[in-house]
Structure formats: structure tokens, C-alpha cells
Design an enzyme around this catalytic site. Structure first.
Site, PDB file in Angstrom:
ATOM      1  N   SER A  41       7.810  -1.547   4.558  1.00  0.00           N
ATOM      2  CA  SER A  41       8.721  -2.420   4.019  1.00  0.00           C
ATOM      3  C   SER A  41       7.832  -3.737   3.262  1.00  0.00           C
ATOM      4  CB  SER A  41       9.728  -3.209   5.022  1.00  0.00           C
ATOM      5  OG  SER A  41       8.855  -3.582   6.255  1.00  0.00           O
ATOM      6  N   GLU A  48       6.386   4.951  14.665  1.00  0.00           N
ATOM      7  CA  GLU A  48       6.814   5.275  16.254  1.00  0.00           C
ATOM      8  C   GLU A  48       8.339   6.065  16.174  1.00  0.00           C
ATOM      9  OE1 GLU A  48       6.582   2.457  14.426  1.00  0.00           O
ATOM     10  OE2 GLU A  48       7.626   0.917  15.632  1.00  0.00           O
ATOM     11  N   LYS A  74      -1.943   5.610  12.303  1.00  0.00           N
ATOM     12  CA  LYS A  74      -0.992   4.885  12.987  1.00  0.00           C
ATOM     13  C   LYS A  74       0.318   5.457  12.386  1.00  0.00           C
ATOM     14  CE  LYS A  74       1.655   2.264  13.764  1.00  0.00           C
ATOM     15  NZ  LYS A  74       3.194   2.691  13.693  1.00  0.00           N
ATOM     16  N   PHE A 116       8.378   5.591   8.451  1.00  0.00           N
ATOM     17  CA  PHE A 116       9.398   6.797   8.978  1.00  0.00           C
ATOM     18  C   PHE A 116       9.976   7.671   8.188  1.00  0.00           C
ATOM     19  CE2 PHE A 116      12.950   3.943   7.798  1.00  0.00           C
ATOM     20  CZ  PHE A 116      13.710   4.950   7.367  1.00  0.00           C
ATOM     21  N   CYS A 122      11.652   5.386  -0.974  1.00  0.00           N
ATOM     22  CA  CYS A 122      11.286   4.239  -1.715  1.00  0.00           C
ATOM     23  C   CYS A 122      11.236   4.403  -3.181  1.00  0.00           C
ATOM     24  CB  CYS A 122       9.867   3.833  -1.628  1.00  0.00           C
ATOM     25  SG  CYS A 122       8.710   5.179  -2.041  1.00  0.00           S
ATOM     26  N   GLU A 137      16.856  -4.872  -0.785  1.00  0.00           N
ATOM     27  CA  GLU A 137      16.626  -3.399  -0.496  1.00  0.00           C
ATOM     28  C   GLU A 137      17.596  -3.026   0.652  1.00  0.00           C
ATOM     29  OE1 GLU A 137      12.799  -1.869   1.453  1.00  0.00           O
ATOM     30  OE2 GLU A 137      13.200  -0.101   0.128  1.00  0.00           O
TER      31      GLU A 137
HETATM   32  P1  NAD Z   1       8.407  -0.873   8.153  1.00  0.00           P
HETATM   33  O1  NAD Z   1       7.805  -1.742   7.492  1.00  0.00           O
HETATM   34  O2  NAD Z   1       9.283  -1.100   9.347  1.00  0.00           O
HETATM   35  O3  NAD Z   1       7.055  -0.079   9.208  1.00  0.00           O
HETATM   36  C1  NAD Z   1       6.184   0.636   8.653  1.00  0.00           C
HETATM   37  C2  NAD Z   1       4.980   0.633   9.461  1.00  0.00           C
HETATM   38  O4  NAD Z   1       4.595  -0.832   9.834  1.00  0.00           O
HETATM   39  C3  NAD Z   1       5.179   1.476  10.883  1.00  0.00           C
HETATM   40  O5  NAD Z   1       4.008   2.332  11.346  1.00  0.00           O
HETATM   41  C4  NAD Z   1       5.388   0.303  11.845  1.00  0.00           C
HETATM   42  O6  NAD Z   1       5.090   0.767  13.027  1.00  0.00           O
HETATM   43  C5  NAD Z   1       4.627  -0.769  11.469  1.00  0.00           C
HETATM   44  N1  NAD Z   1       5.250  -2.016  11.460  1.00  0.00           N
HETATM   45  C6  NAD Z   1       6.753  -2.292  11.517  1.00  0.00           C
HETATM   46  N2  NAD Z   1       6.724  -3.973  11.815  1.00  0.00           N
HETATM   47  C7  NAD Z   1       5.671  -4.231  11.937  1.00  0.00           C
HETATM   48  C8  NAD Z   1       5.038  -5.510  11.960  1.00  0.00           C
HETATM   49  N3  NAD Z   1       5.943  -6.579  12.140  1.00  0.00           N
HETATM   50  N4  NAD Z   1       3.672  -5.767  12.044  1.00  0.00           N
HETATM   51  C9  NAD Z   1       2.763  -4.694  12.178  1.00  0.00           C
HETATM   52  N5  NAD Z   1       3.350  -3.523  11.917  1.00  0.00           N
HETATM   53  C10 NAD Z   1       4.679  -3.363  11.809  1.00  0.00           C
HETATM   54  O7  NAD Z   1       9.003   0.209   7.339  1.00  0.00           O
HETATM   55  P2  NAD Z   1       9.897   1.623   7.722  1.00  0.00           P
HETATM   56  O8  NAD Z   1      11.231   1.132   7.962  1.00  0.00           O
HETATM   57  O9  NAD Z   1       9.220   2.530   8.683  1.00  0.00           O
HETATM   58  O10 NAD Z   1       9.850   2.444   6.275  1.00  0.00           O
HETATM   59  C11 NAD Z   1      10.984   1.994   5.449  1.00  0.00           C
HETATM   60  C12 NAD Z   1      10.212   1.043   4.235  1.00  0.00           C
HETATM   61  O11 NAD Z   1       9.048   1.528   3.753  1.00  0.00           O
HETATM   62  C13 NAD Z   1      11.132   0.639   3.037  1.00  0.00           C
HETATM   63  O12 NAD Z   1      11.178  -0.638   2.765  1.00  0.00           O
HETATM   64  C14 NAD Z   1      10.516   1.772   1.946  1.00  0.00           C
HETATM   65  O13 NAD Z   1      10.930   1.190   0.841  1.00  0.00           O
HETATM   66  C15 NAD Z   1       9.222   1.527   2.340  1.00  0.00           C
HETATM   67  N6  NAD Z   1       8.380   2.705   1.607  1.00  0.00           N
HETATM   68  C16 NAD Z   1       7.555   2.362   0.615  1.00  0.00           C
HETATM   69  C17 NAD Z   1       6.888   3.396  -0.026  1.00  0.00           C
HETATM   70  C18 NAD Z   1       6.027   3.097  -1.329  1.00  0.00           C
HETATM   71  O14 NAD Z   1       5.118   3.914  -1.646  1.00  0.00           O
HETATM   72  N7  NAD Z   1       5.943   1.889  -2.035  1.00  0.00           N
HETATM   73  C19 NAD Z   1       6.890   4.708   0.532  1.00  0.00           C
HETATM   74  C20 NAD Z   1       7.718   4.729   1.554  1.00  0.00           C
HETATM   75  C21 NAD Z   1       8.571   4.063   2.048  1.00  0.00           C
END
Ligand code: NAD
Length: 489
Positions: A235, A185, A182, A158, A290, A387
């Protein structure tokens, strides 16, 4: 402005598959809210396996002709996309600001960085070239060529709803693959507009597809035999799961995970630039980056003056609705995120941390606001290790640079780290020893530039080839080596 207002009606967004906007087969929907007001702007459908299958089929069908399209023509499609994005950049920034909450300045920066990825992908006729060597043996030549692979997907978070999808889409399609996105959401509206633009530029149907949804759509992608590879950003626990599951299903995978980034401030640093660098890194985008430095390690004598200035300046940061040009810190993504972050602040204090600046209660009551928060604590406190992904900065004390590096390197994450110093020797030691992939020297955010790879380490990255830069070309192509002898030569 009118465009943005139209988009605030509550309607269900569609998927874009095979060149058409289509309804999903799934009946589940969730609200897409403006985190500054709590108001619903749209509903997002929770696509399932049937929707994913439809998209993979469309992408596979498009692949042979797209693969055979000359790279120069694929580059022209990227140029067209860039022109369209430039024309709509202000509108895109407004959508990002309303949908994600971040300050309009941050949203405009995000849009610029996303467009840069499209710009770099326009170089594909050069970037995708192979290599050759005559006379590898007498009368025999060898050529290395790169070929596109098939259908790739990206699953994105997000926090950068515009930029992160563009870390992947332009490179994947410029290399001649077809693609499925994808998006998160929680804030899918910017990508809806990007796909409208892809439709307008006349990209062949099925080359780029959009499937909205959450976990079910992700699992269907990971298991689909028609998908060649997956990029993930999110994450750490989900990144790890994606890496394992995609690999088990025989796919290429790169999975970028969470972060806990440290910034070291040396006693010889210029104080005010260091304070500004630490604060903008920790609190802009409400700490939901991040690359945000969320642990500040003050070395030796700089501790007291640094602490004083950090608190004074953070307290003066303007918290408010992202769309207001004066705002520096917008809301966090949702009320659930707000509760989680407030919970972390409470936990940090219960564990003995001293709350130097309390951001709870800042901003309007309707929105998911948490203002800049600074907690002084010990390196082994949970709040200094896990985090939080919100505007919470942990302040630690280190005896010297070696001690600061010891604290930094004890982290399980290794996305980024920064140092503020005027000493070349300190900088060199930091560059040599810091166990993180993206380093900033007198820079608070070690920003990923689209022409370099984004090189997270440790639990911040699972895979081999990183996002964008030349790594993207390696990720999205297969190498083939041809060895040739002509009897009549
Ligand atoms: P998230 O892991 O909750 O979700 C990311 C994506 O995965 C979304 O599209 C979501 O629909 C999907 N998803 C979530 N849970 C899932 C599951 N159990 N099974 C399958 N798919 C699933 O992350 P978020 O809250 O949207 O974003 C924040 C996180 O992203 C933070 O931890 C941040 O550090 C990380 N991030 C990392 C980078 C990087 O370059 N390393 C860049 C941006 C964000």
C-alpha cells in the site's frame, strides 16, 4: 491434490535460512486462513530482529562464492527453478487459490506470470553484460562492467503471493546477489513451496532465504547494516515509509505502492469487448489487483448503454470459492478486508452515490465474500478517489476525452489506466497525456510483462528503477568504469 490437502493441517511454517528450515525465535504466531471458508490452514511466525539478523548473516556469508559463480551457472540455477515450478504449477495455483482466495483461473495466470520472471532471468549472461569503447583517448580504452552488490530483500503483499516475490528473487540471485524474502503474513504458503524447490535444486546455502512475519521483521530488515537494498510492494503509506526509512539507512530502494486506476470508454468503442474488459479488470481477483481499473469513465453517449451492460454482466458473474473452476470472483483476503470494503460501499452511498449493483451478501456466509458492486457517483466523491482494493467499480460520466483525462490526471496515484476506443487520434491523445505508468489500449489490465519494467507513477511508486525488465539489472548491480592504458601497447 494430496499435497494441497496435507498443507491444510494447522502447523507453524518455518523460515528458510542458510539452506535449512529453522524455527523462529519469536513466540507470536498468526493464523493463515482460507478466506473462502475461514478455516485455518497453518500458522505463520512473526519473526523479529534476531531472525532477520540470522538471515542477513547467512546471506552475507553466501555472497562472495555466489558472486564468483559464473553467470552461466547462475542462469542454470534459474533454469532448474523454472523446470521445478513448471512441474508443480497446478499445485502452486491451488495453494494460491486456497490461501489467497482468488479464482483458480486467476491463480493459474499468476503462476504463469511468475514463472515468466524466472525465464527472463535465465538470460543473465546477456542481460548483465557491460559496454566498452576503444580509444577513448589515444591508446586508452574504457570498459563498463556490472557487479553484484550484496544482500537484497523483498517485502511483498498478499494479492499476488506467488508472482510478486518472483518479480525480484530470480533477478537478484541471477545477478549474483544473495536474497531474503519477507512474504505477506496473510498468504505465505506458495512461497513455502517455492523455497522447498529452491532447496531441491541445490542452490548454495544462504543465497535465498525466507523470513516470515510482519512489521517487526520489515523494520529489522530496513535497519540492518548488512542489507544493501530493498524492494517493496504494497500500500502507498507503507511504500512511502519503506522508501524513506530504507534510504535513511543508506540502502537502494524501490517501493511500489497502491493504485486507483481509471478506464476511459469512448463513444466509438466496441461495446461488448469494452464491457468485458472493464468487468474482468474491476472484478477478477475480487478487485484486489494493483492494476484493476476501479474507476470507469464513460465518455458522452456511451454512458447509458455501457451502464446497462456493465450491471447486467457483472450481476451474472459467478461468486464462489476460488478453487471451483466455475468461479469468477472469489472471496477477498480476510473478514477484516470484507468489513473495510463493505464500509466503503456504505460510505459511497451515504455520500450520494447510486448503488447500481450491490455485492454485499453474495457468496457463502462463512467466507469473506463481496460480490461485484457498481456505484454511480461524481469524480470528487471519496469512493472515486481512494483505493478500496475490493470488487467495487465506480462509474463516472465525462463530457469528452479531455474531461475524462482531467478526471484521470487528478488522481494522486498513477499505476495504470486504460482506454477503449476505435480511434487512433483518441488513443494517441490518451497515450500522450495520461499520467499513469502502465497503459492499456483496448485492454482492461495493462499487465506488467517480465521483460519490461513495471512503471508505476506518482504515489504508486517511490524510487527510480522499477521492478523487472532491464531496470531490475540496473537495480541489482553496481556499475564500474575502468579506464586502461598499457605502456607496452
Ligand atoms: P500492505 O502495505 O499492507 O503490506 C505489504 C507488506 O508490507 C506485507 O509484507 C506486510 O507484512 C508489510 N507491512 C504492512 N504494514 C507494515 C508496516 N506498517 N510497517 C512495515 N511493514 C508493513 O499491502 P497489502 O495489503 O499486503 O497489499 C495490497 C496493497 O498492495 C494495495 O495497496 C495494492 O495496490 C498494492 N500493490 C501494489 C502493486 C504495485 O505493483 N504497485 C502490486 C501489488 C499490490
Amino acid at each position: 491434490m494430496a499435497q494441497v490437502e496435507e498443507r491444510t493441517e494447522v502447523r507453524t511454517i518455518k523460515n528458510y535460512v542458510g539452506g535449512s528450515w529453522v524455527d523462529t525465535e519469536a513466540s507470536d504466531r498468526i493464523d493463515v486462513t482460507n478466506p473462502a471458508t475461514g478455516g485455518a490452514m497453518a500458522q505463520v511466525p512473526m519473526s523479529g530482529a534476531a531472525d532477520v539478523d540470522r538471515a542477513v548473516r547467512a546471506a552475507r556469508e553466501a555472497f562472495p562464492a555466489w558472486r564468483a559463480t559464473p553467470p552461466l551457472e547462475r542462469a542454470r540455477a534459474c533454469f532448474e527453478l523454472k523446470y521445478q515450478l513448471e512441474k508443480r504449477k497446478d499445485e502452486l495455483a491451488e495453494i494460491v487459490s486456497r490461501d489467497n482466495g482468488k479464482a483458480i483461473k486467476d491463480a493459474a495466470g499468476e503462476v504463469r506470470r511468475g514463472i515468466e520472471c524466472v525465464e527472463v532471468a535465465t538470460g543473465i549472461p546477456s542481460l548483465m553484460q557491460g559496454a566498452n569503447l576503444e580509444d577513448v583517448s589515444r591508446g586508452i580504452d574504457s570498459d563498463l562492467i556490472r557487479q553484484p552488490i550484496g544482500v537484497f530483500a523483498a517485502i511483498t503483499p498478499f494479492n499476488f503471493p506467488f508472482m510478486v516475490p518472483l518479480w525480484f528473487l530470480p533477478f537478484a540471485i541471477a545477478c549474483g546477489n544473495s536474497f531474503i524474502l519477507k512474504p505477506s503474513e496473510q498468504d505465505p504458503l506458495a512461497m513455502e513451496l517455492v523455497f522447498e524447490l529452491l532447496d531441491e535444486i541445490g542452490l548454495p546455502p544462504g543465497v535465498a532465504n525466507l523470513v516470515n512475519g510482519g512489521k517487526d521483521a520489515v523494520n529489522a530488515l530496513l535497519e540492518h547494516p548488512g542489507l544493501s537494498g530493498v524492494s517493496f510492494v504494497g500500500s502507498t503509506p507503507v511504500a512511502h515509509y519503506i522508501y524513506e526509512t530504507a534510504a535513511k539507512h543508506g540502502k537502494r530502494v524501490q517501493a511500489l505502492g497502491g493504485a486507483k486506476n481509471h478506464v476511459i470508454v469512448m463513444p466509438d468503442a466496441e461495446l461488448e469487448p469494452a464491457v468485458d474488459g472493464v468487468l474482468s479488470s474491476a472484478f477478477h481477483a475480487a478487485g484486489q489487483r494493483c492494476l484493476a481499473n476501479s474507476v470507469c469513465v464513460a465518455v458522452g453517449d456511451v454512458y447509458e448503454p455501457l451502464r446497462k451492460r456493465l450491471v447486467e454482466k457483472a450481476d451474472a458473474m459467478v461468486v464462489g470459492e476460488g478453487i471451483d473452476p466455475e468461479t469468477e470472483v472469489g472471496p477477498v483476503i480476510s473478514s477484516a478486508a470484507q468489513e473495510r470494503i463493505v464500509g466503503w460501499i456504505e460510505k459511497g452511498v451515504e455520500a450520494g452515490g447510486e448503488l447500481l449493483l450491490d455485492g454485499r451478501g453474495k457468496g457463502s456466509g462463512d467466507g469473506a465474500f463481496v460480490g461485484p458492486t457498481i456505484i454511480e457517483t461524481e469524480p470528487d466523491a471519496e469512493i472515486a478517489r481512494e483505493e478500496i482494493f475490493g470488487p467495487v467499480l465506480t462509474l463516472l460520466r465525462a463530457r469528452d476525452l479531455d474531461h475524462a483525462l482531467e478526471i484521470l490526471n487528478a488522481s494522486t496515484k498513477g499505476n495504470a489506466a486504460s482506454i477503449f476506443t476505435t480511434s487512433g487520434g483518441a488513443m494517441r491523445k490518451f497515450r500522450y497525456k495520461a499520467e499513469a505508468g502502465m497503459l492499456g489500449v483496448n485492454i482492461g489490465v495493462a499487465a506488467p510483462m517480465s521483460f519490461f519494467p513495471f512503471t508505476g507513477w506518482k504515489e504508486s511508486f517511490f524510487g527510480d528503477l522499477h521492478a523487472h525488465g532491464r531496470d531490475a539489472i540496473d537495480f541489482y548491480t553496481e556499475k564500474k568504469v575502468v579506464i586502461t592504458r598499457w605502456p607496452d601497447a
